[in-house]
Enzyme design. Structure first.
Site, mmCIF file in Angstrom:
data_model
loop_
_atom_site.group_PDB
_atom_site.id
_atom_site.type_symbol
_atom_site.label_atom_id
_atom_site.label_comp_id
_atom_site.label_asym_id
_atom_site.label_seq_id
_atom_site.Cartn_x
_atom_site.Cartn_y
_atom_site.Cartn_z
ATOM 1 N N GLU A 27 17.235 9.374 33.333
ATOM 2 C CA GLU A 27 16.130 9.940 32.551
ATOM 3 C C GLU A 27 16.129 9.507 31.088
ATOM 4 O O GLU A 27 16.311 10.351 30.184
ATOM 5 C CB GLU A 27 16.158 11.476 32.628
ATOM 6 C CG GLU A 27 16.068 12.027 34.042
ATOM 7 C CD GLU A 27 16.029 13.556 34.086
ATOM 8 O OE1 GLU A 27 16.141 14.196 33.028
ATOM 9 O OE2 GLU A 27 15.891 14.098 35.195
ATOM 10 N N GLU A 59 16.802 13.241 42.076
ATOM 11 C CA GLU A 59 16.878 14.666 41.726
ATOM 12 C C GLU A 59 15.582 15.347 42.103
ATOM 13 O O GLU A 59 14.498 14.819 41.847
ATOM 14 C CB GLU A 59 17.049 14.890 40.216
ATOM 15 C CG GLU A 59 18.416 14.678 39.687
ATOM 16 C CD GLU A 59 18.512 15.000 38.193
ATOM 17 O OE1 GLU A 59 17.770 15.865 37.693
ATOM 18 O OE2 GLU A 59 19.332 14.349 37.540
ATOM 19 N N HIS A 82 24.661 9.857 31.919
ATOM 20 C CA HIS A 82 23.883 11.084 32.057
ATOM 21 C C HIS A 82 24.111 11.910 30.786
ATOM 22 O O HIS A 82 24.662 13.000 30.826
ATOM 23 C CB HIS A 82 24.269 11.833 33.331
ATOM 24 C CG HIS A 82 23.256 12.823 33.821
ATOM 25 N ND1 HIS A 82 22.751 12.821 35.096
ATOM 26 C CD2 HIS A 82 22.640 13.861 33.193
ATOM 27 C CE1 HIS A 82 21.886 13.822 35.250
ATOM 28 N NE2 HIS A 82 21.812 14.479 34.099
ATOM 29 N N ARG A 124 25.609 12.265 44.344
ATOM 30 C CA ARG A 124 25.300 11.550 43.109
ATOM 31 C C ARG A 124 26.005 12.284 41.962
ATOM 32 O O ARG A 124 25.775 13.480 41.752
ATOM 33 C CB ARG A 124 23.784 11.523 42.883
ATOM 34 C CG ARG A 124 23.413 10.934 41.560
ATOM 35 C CD ARG A 124 21.909 10.765 41.364
ATOM 36 N NE ARG A 124 21.686 10.286 40.014
ATOM 37 C CZ ARG A 124 21.013 10.947 39.068
ATOM 38 N NH1 ARG A 124 20.421 12.105 39.334
ATOM 39 N NH2 ARG A 124 20.911 10.439 37.872
ATOM 40 N N ASN A 176 13.469 11.167 39.505
ATOM 41 C CA ASN A 176 13.705 12.603 39.416
ATOM 42 C C ASN A 176 12.348 13.257 39.249
ATOM 43 O O ASN A 176 11.616 12.936 38.300
ATOM 44 C CB ASN A 176 14.575 12.952 38.199
ATOM 45 C CG ASN A 176 15.994 12.411 38.339
ATOM 46 O OD1 ASN A 176 16.364 11.868 39.378
ATOM 47 N ND2 ASN A 176 16.787 12.562 37.288
ATOM 48 N N TYR A 225 10.137 16.869 39.081
ATOM 49 C CA TYR A 225 10.118 18.331 38.966
ATOM 50 C C TYR A 225 8.707 18.912 38.904
ATOM 51 O O TYR A 225 8.415 19.881 39.584
ATOM 52 C CB TYR A 225 10.945 18.784 37.753
ATOM 53 C CG TYR A 225 12.434 18.565 37.987
ATOM 54 C CD1 TYR A 225 13.191 19.498 38.681
ATOM 55 C CD2 TYR A 225 13.059 17.396 37.576
ATOM 56 C CE1 TYR A 225 14.543 19.290 38.935
ATOM 57 C CE2 TYR A 225 14.407 17.165 37.825
ATOM 58 C CZ TYR A 225 15.143 18.121 38.512
ATOM 59 O OH TYR A 225 16.476 17.915 38.775
HETATM 60 O O1 IFM Z 1 19.890 19.623 34.830
HETATM 61 C C1 IFM Z 1 18.960 18.603 34.661
HETATM 62 C C2 IFM Z 1 19.589 17.248 34.909
HETATM 63 O O2 IFM Z 1 20.702 17.032 34.123
HETATM 64 C C3 IFM Z 1 18.580 16.161 34.625
HETATM 65 N N1 IFM Z 1 17.358 16.400 35.308
HETATM 66 C C4 IFM Z 1 16.764 17.702 35.252
HETATM 67 C C5 IFM Z 1 17.790 18.755 35.592
HETATM 68 C C6 IFM Z 1 17.161 20.161 35.501
HETATM 69 O O3 IFM Z 1 16.681 20.393 34.231
#
Ligand code: IFM
Length: 453
Positions: free
Chosen positions: A163, A359, A118, A74, A292, A294
């Site tokens: 995002e 992600e 992005h 990606r 994504n 985290y």
């Molecule tokens: O590096 C970033 C990415 O560009 C977008 N999502 C989170 C990642 C980590 O912070």
């Protein structure tokens, strides 16, 4: 623990974070060039001028991906390489690079997954108001159409935005990302125009009538109260509204969450940027959702935060990092169960559609040891736990089709510059030497086995 037969395993990066070559082959300036060159905005004064130099080291990077057995990559297209001023005819040299990238992936049997935006908005468009200007949505659709025409024959997965919460709130609300504005009203307008741009771009790409898969990527964070108190539960609801529902509701239900809009209306924000029929465009069907993931947003009620430039202060809420949680080098809590939660929620509350984790990964204080290795055990156990959490969601009926680890390479981590390393491949920035970390070897085995031990 096995994954379905056609499950797609890969890694992700983004143009400004890895390409470098910012002044080459006709590329125009983006908001991140301006921002990173403004003193005090990025840790250590780092910029993406060189980054991982992928623009010049493409073959080497593609060979490494192939050696590691990656099935997908990606990447994002830098809008200012294609339209240096954000509108008008395409810059052929920009396309030459992405054509080499896509063809190089195909030659190695790696599936390209392309993100159109992005975060590198052409500076010329920011000068006209950026995402707070409705015209930027039209410009984005035009750009999407141009890229689609050039590359749709060889790219099967298309992601409009990466995002939009981060673009809008970090860039226009909190000012910690480009373009650096600190104003919730602007962040809301940016949110709307990003989503509108997504919808208009979808229409353009869809009109080609081919079988490509079109979608959008959201960063989603389950929200929960830090304490068992009514005020904190309400704060968590507000945070869920801004971080998740403000994006999911318009995309899947064609409406903005009323509680979020009335919160801002009561604070005097003018929401007249939403025009009739915009939500019809925004909610145009997508083929897949990119997520994504985290960490979760654990929050408490915090009216005293008003006026501060920290996430959710304008919601009278404050993030709390749970004491007991393991933390990454970013200070983010490690919470794999949140991934299961958000995947199941999409299916139960929004739509049962194909999902890709576009992600997931963690920053580690990596270094090359005296033997020349980078032993990132923490990243291995992080990924292992998150792959299991994803599998759990699949056991609960979620149609998860693939997983892109963030990131292939250590890279320019936005406001943190090069101080945070997310790659499964270490980049020695002085020499641009690539050193696969233990996690790269481990991931390679997971892919080969299509499962975990
Ligand atoms: O590096 C970033 C990415 O560009 C977008 N999502 C989170 C990642 C980590 O912070």
């Amino acid at each position: 623990m096995r994954f379905p037969e056609n499950f797609l395993w890969g890694t992700a990066t983004a143009a400004y974070q890895v390409e470098g070559a910012v002044n080459e082959d006709g590329r125009g300036a983006s908001i991140w060039d301006t921002f990173s060159h403004t003193p005090g905005k990025v840790h250590h004064g780092d910029t993406g001028d060189i980054a991982c130099d992928q623009y010049h080291r493409l073959e080497e990077d593609l060979d490494l991906m192939s050696e590691l057995g990656m099935q997908a990559y990606r990447f994002s297209v830098a809008w200012p390489r294609i339209q240096p001023e954000g509108s008008g005819p395409a810059n052929q040299k920009g396309f030459d690079f992405y054509r080499r990238l896509v063809d190089g992936l195909r030659q190695r049997s790696i599936e390209p997954m392309l993100t159109l935006y992005h975060w590198d908005l052409p500076q010329a468009l920011e000068d006209l108001g950026g995402w707070t200007n409705r015209d930027t949505s039209e410009r984005f659709a035009e750009y999407a159409g141009i890229v689609y025409e050039a590359l749709s024959d060889n790219v099967g997965f298309w992601i409009t935005l990466n995002e939009p919460w981060v673009s809008a709130w970090m860039g226009y609300g909190l000012g910690v990302h480009a373009p650096g504005h600190k104003d919730s009203a602007r962040a809301l307008a940016a949110t709307h125009h990003l989503l509108l741009g997504h919808g208009l771009a979808m229409e353009r790409m869809r009109s080609a009538g081919d079988g490509n898969q079109l979608g959008v990527t959201l960063n989603l964070h389950p929200a929960r109260p830090s304490r068992d108190r009514q005020a904190d539960r309400e704060a968590a609801r507000r945070v869920d509204g801004q971080a998740n529902r403000l994006y999911l509701d318009p995309l899947f239900r064609g409406e903005f969450p009323e509680d979020v809009f009335s919160h801002y209306r009561e604070r005097g924000v003018d929401l007249s940027f939403v025009h009739d029929d915009d939500l019809v465009s925004i909610s145009v069907p997508i083929d897949f959702l990119g997520i994504n993931y985290y960490f979760r947003n654990t929050v408490r009620d915090a009216p005293e935060e008003q006026g501060q430039s920290v996430p959710f202060a304008d919601l009278d809420a404050r993030p709390v990092i749970p004491d007991a949680a393991e933390k990454t080098a970013m200070g983010w809590p490690v919470e794999p169960e949140g991934l299961t939660e958000i995947l199941v929620r999409i299916k139960e509350e929004y739509a049962d559609l194909p999902i890709y984790v576009t992600e997931n990964g963690r920053a580690v204080h990596d270094y090359i040891d005296p033997e020349g290795d980078v032993d990132d055990e923490e990243r291995v156990s992080y990924l292992d736990a998150h792959f299991r959490a994803a599998h759990e969601a699949m056991d609960r009926g979620v149609d998860l089709r693939g997983y892109m680890v963030w990131s292939f390479l250590d890279n320019f981590e936005w406001a943190e510059g090069y101080s945070k390393r997310f790659g499964i491949v270490f980049v020695e920035y002085g020499t641009q030497r690539r050193v696969p970390k233990s996690s790269a070897r481990w991931y390679s085995e997971v892919i080969r086995r299509n499962g975990l031990e």
